[in-house]
Design a protein around this motif. Structure first.
Motif, PDB file in Angstrom:
ATOM      1  N   TYR A  81       0.682  -1.078   0.174  1.00 21.09           N
ATOM      2  CA  TYR A  81      -0.063  -0.043  -0.048  1.00 21.09           C
ATOM      3  C   TYR A  81       1.019   1.341  -0.128  1.00 21.09           C
ATOM      4  CZ  TYR A  81      -3.327   3.676   1.121  1.00 21.09           C
ATOM      5  OH  TYR A  81      -4.095   4.757   1.180  1.00 21.09           O
ATOM      6  N   ASP A  82       0.709   2.283  -0.946  1.00 18.01           N
ATOM      7  CA  ASP A  82       1.345   3.308  -0.946  1.00 18.01           C
ATOM      8  C   ASP A  82       0.151   4.503  -0.600  1.00 18.01           C
ATOM      9  OD1 ASP A  82       2.420   5.704  -1.541  1.00 18.01           O
ATOM     10  OD2 ASP A  82       2.459   5.467  -3.798  1.00 18.01           O
ATOM     11  N   GLU A  83       0.545   4.811   0.577  1.00 16.36           N
ATOM     12  CA  GLU A  83      -0.368   5.987   1.317  1.00 16.36           C
ATOM     13  C   GLU A  83      -0.276   7.240   0.518  1.00 16.36           C
ATOM     14  OE1 GLU A  83      -1.574   7.702   5.572  1.00 16.36           O
ATOM     15  OE2 GLU A  83       0.119   6.632   5.429  1.00 16.36           O
ATOM     16  N   GLU A  84       0.753   7.748   0.218  1.00 14.44           N
ATOM     17  CA  GLU A  84       0.808   9.049  -0.532  1.00 14.44           C
ATOM     18  C   GLU A  84      -0.012   8.936  -1.913  1.00 14.44           C
ATOM     19  OE1 GLU A  84       4.026  11.933  -2.745  1.00 14.44           O
ATOM     20  OE2 GLU A  84       4.748  10.878  -1.028  1.00 14.44           O
ATOM     21  N   GLY A  85       0.049   7.827  -2.739  1.00 11.38           N
ATOM     22  CA  GLY A  85      -0.693   7.528  -3.871  1.00 11.38           C
ATOM     23  C   GLY A  85      -1.902   6.986  -3.748  1.00 11.38           C
ATOM     24  N   ASP A  86      -2.298   6.457  -2.547  1.00 12.86           N
ATOM     25  CA  ASP A  86      -3.437   5.755  -2.242  1.00 12.86           C
ATOM     26  C   ASP A  86      -3.729   4.607  -3.046  1.00 12.86           C
ATOM     27  OD1 ASP A  86      -5.654   5.008  -0.888  1.00 12.86           O
ATOM     28  OD2 ASP A  86      -7.135   6.659  -1.763  1.00 12.86           O
ATOM     29  N   PHE A  87      -2.783   3.699  -3.209  1.00 12.27           N
ATOM     30  CA  PHE A  87      -2.740   2.833  -4.470  1.00 12.27           C
ATOM     31  C   PHE A  87      -2.477   1.348  -3.572  1.00 12.27           C
ATOM     32  CE2 PHE A  87      -0.072  -0.178  -6.808  1.00 12.27           C
ATOM     33  CZ  PHE A  87      -1.121  -0.569  -7.906  1.00 12.27           C
ATOM     34  N   LEU A  88      -3.351   0.407  -3.732  1.00  4.12           N
ATOM     35  CA  LEU A  88      -3.063  -0.962  -3.163  1.00  4.12           C
ATOM     36  C   LEU A  88      -2.792  -1.855  -4.036  1.00  4.12           C
ATOM     37  CD1 LEU A  88      -3.821  -2.729  -0.428  1.00  4.12           C
ATOM     38  CD2 LEU A  88      -5.696  -3.320  -1.572  1.00  4.12           C
ATOM     39  N   GLU A  89      -1.867  -2.759  -3.804  1.00  3.20           N
ATOM     40  CA  GLU A  89      -1.690  -3.946  -4.878  1.00  3.20           C
ATOM     41  C   GLU A  89      -1.533  -5.242  -4.095  1.00  3.20           C
ATOM     42  OE1 GLU A  89       0.857  -4.962  -8.727  1.00  3.20           O
ATOM     43  OE2 GLU A  89       1.970  -3.942  -6.933  1.00  3.20           O
ATOM     44  N   VAL A  90      -2.157  -6.191  -4.409  1.00  2.00           N
ATOM     45  CA  VAL A  90      -2.139  -7.699  -3.808  1.00  2.00           C
ATOM     46  C   VAL A  90      -1.536  -8.463  -4.830  1.00  2.00           C
ATOM     47  CG1 VAL A  90      -3.311  -9.405  -2.748  1.00  2.00           C
ATOM     48  CG2 VAL A  90      -4.118  -6.943  -2.533  1.00  2.00           C
ATOM     49  N   SER A  91      -0.513  -9.127  -4.568  1.00  2.00           N
ATOM     50  CA  SER A  91       0.226  -9.848  -5.596  1.00  2.00           C
ATOM     51  C   SER A  91       0.135 -11.492  -4.887  1.00  2.00           C
ATOM     52  CB  SER A  91       1.540  -9.591  -5.597  1.00  2.00           C
ATOM     53  OG  SER A  91       1.849  -8.230  -5.984  1.00  2.00           O
ATOM     54  N   PHE A  92      -0.200 -12.381  -5.903  1.00  2.00           N
ATOM     55  CA  PHE A  92      -0.331 -13.847  -5.681  1.00  2.00           C
ATOM     56  C   PHE A  92       0.526 -14.573  -6.101  1.00  2.00           C
ATOM     57  CE2 PHE A  92      -4.213 -11.439  -6.724  1.00  2.00           C
ATOM     58  CZ  PHE A  92      -4.732 -11.430  -5.275  1.00  2.00           C
ATOM     59  N   GLY A  93       1.465 -15.323  -5.277  1.00  2.00           N
ATOM     60  CA  GLY A  93       2.556 -16.303  -5.662  1.00  2.00           C
ATOM     61  C   GLY A  93       3.712 -15.612  -6.150  1.00  2.00           C
ATOM     62  N   LEU A  94       4.505 -16.311  -6.946  1.00  2.00           N
ATOM     63  CA  LEU A  94       5.906 -15.732  -7.426  1.00  2.00           C
ATOM     64  C   LEU A  94       5.701 -14.946  -8.766  1.00  2.00           C
ATOM     65  CD1 LEU A  94       8.007 -18.934  -7.187  1.00  2.00           C
ATOM     66  CD2 LEU A  94       7.867 -17.041  -5.610  1.00  2.00           C
ATOM     67  N   PRO A  95       6.463 -13.941  -8.948  1.00  2.00           N
ATOM     68  CA  PRO A  95       6.247 -13.135 -10.137  1.00  2.00           C
ATOM     69  C   PRO A  95       6.434 -13.996 -11.375  1.00  2.00           C
ATOM     70  CG  PRO A  95       7.814 -12.161  -8.694  1.00  2.00           C
ATOM     71  CD  PRO A  95       7.441 -13.310  -7.962  1.00  2.00           C
ATOM     72  N   PRO A  96       5.725 -13.435 -12.458  1.00  2.00           N
ATOM     73  CA  PRO A  96       5.974 -14.288 -13.615  1.00  2.00           C
ATOM     74  C   PRO A  96       7.186 -13.691 -14.384  1.00  2.00           C
ATOM     75  CG  PRO A  96       4.235 -12.698 -14.227  1.00  2.00           C
ATOM     76  CD  PRO A  96       4.498 -12.634 -12.325  1.00  2.00           C
ATOM     77  N   GLU A  97       7.512 -14.634 -15.291  1.00  2.00           N
ATOM     78  CA  GLU A  97       8.767 -13.980 -16.186  1.00  2.00           C
ATOM     79  C   GLU A  97       8.226 -13.032 -16.969  1.00  2.00           C
ATOM     80  OE1 GLU A  97      10.860 -17.186 -18.152  1.00  2.00           O
ATOM     81  OE2 GLU A  97      10.827 -18.714 -16.448  1.00  2.00           O
ATOM     82  N   THR A  98       7.245 -13.229 -17.515  1.00  2.00           N
ATOM     83  CA  THR A  98       6.473 -12.035 -18.461  1.00  2.00           C
ATOM     84  C   THR A  98       4.972 -12.070 -18.152  1.00  2.00           C
ATOM     85  OG1 THR A  98       5.996 -13.764 -20.294  1.00  2.00           O
ATOM     86  CG2 THR A  98       8.064 -12.586 -20.492  1.00  2.00           C
ATOM     87  N   GLU A  99       4.734 -10.639 -18.163  1.00  2.00           N
ATOM     88  CA  GLU A  99       3.224 -10.548 -17.615  1.00  2.00           C
ATOM     89  C   GLU A  99       2.696  -9.449 -18.444  1.00  2.00           C
ATOM     90  OE1 GLU A  99       4.352  -7.062 -14.326  1.00  2.00           O
ATOM     91  OE2 GLU A  99       4.726  -9.126 -13.911  1.00  2.00           O
ATOM     92  N   TYR A 100       1.448  -9.237 -18.491  1.00  2.00           N
ATOM     93  CA  TYR A 100       0.737  -8.039 -19.086  1.00  2.00           C
ATOM     94  C   TYR A 100      -0.303  -7.450 -18.160  1.00  2.00           C
ATOM     95  CZ  TYR A 100      -3.051 -11.528 -20.199  1.00  2.00           C
ATOM     96  OH  TYR A 100      -4.020 -12.514 -20.166  1.00  2.00           O
TER      97      TYR A 100
END
Length: 90
Positions: A11-30
């Protein structure tokens, strides 16, 4: 419904942005926009959802937006999110 037991919350309080990530990051994403200020990042190879991002999270938290988005995506996480009234009004 896919249930994730391993996830990261940022959570970035200044930008009021929440991100929830699941598992390991992929090699490539979109990333796809679900709605204004709501995005989903997927593994390019498997099409598996790897994260959900929400702009203006405090304002949207009153609507229990994260739970609604995860349900729409057929996902769940063992997490309750609450925002105090004073924070939600900022």
């Amino acid at each position: 419904m896919k249930n994730y037991e391993t996830f990261d919350v940022y959570y970035d309080e200044e930008g009021d942005f929440l991100e929830v990530s699941f598992g390991l990051p992929p090699e490539t994403e979109y990333t796809e926009d679900l709605d204004e200020g709501i995005s989903v990042t997927k593994d390019k190879k498997t099409n598996e959802i790897k994260s959900v991002g929400i702009l203006n999270f405090k304002k949207r938290a009153k609507e229990v937006i994260l739970r609604k988005i995860l349900k729409q995506l057929g996902m769940s996480i063992p997490l309750d999110i609450s925002v105090s009234r004073s924070l939600a009004e900022n």
